[in-house]
Design an enzyme around this catalytic site. Sequence first.
Site: not given
Length: 138
Positions: A8, A29
Amino acid sequence: RLKGLGKKTISCVLMFTLGRTDEFPVDTHVHRISKQHKWIPQNYSRDDAYEHLNQIVPDHLKRDLHCLLVQHGRECHRCAARRKPQFPPKDGSKLDCPLVHLEKIASGKVEVLVVKQECDAATNKKKSSTCSNVKSEP
């Protein structure tokens, strides 16, 4: 791989700093919302989700979709972890989740209005429009 940096973080640096459009970072999320809407299997880890979503999300949508999902995951009571958003409305109200409609369409509980427009090939102007209700497939 760089020690201490995950997919990420590297993906975010490539997307936001270097302007790469072929990266789709998967944070908590994006991962949660992707599972909620069955875009990925429930048993997928964030790394599995990263691999899968990077294959299916078109490059030209990756940056905007990532930003929208992160913001939505932080603000929506329905999609936030434990239904407690990080940044709820200051007036204490609950936001209506716009993604509810996607679930209804995907489950076949709603009819979708399909609009077809015919354009003149020479002028690229609209000639006619037709509308029809189509029962969505589950």
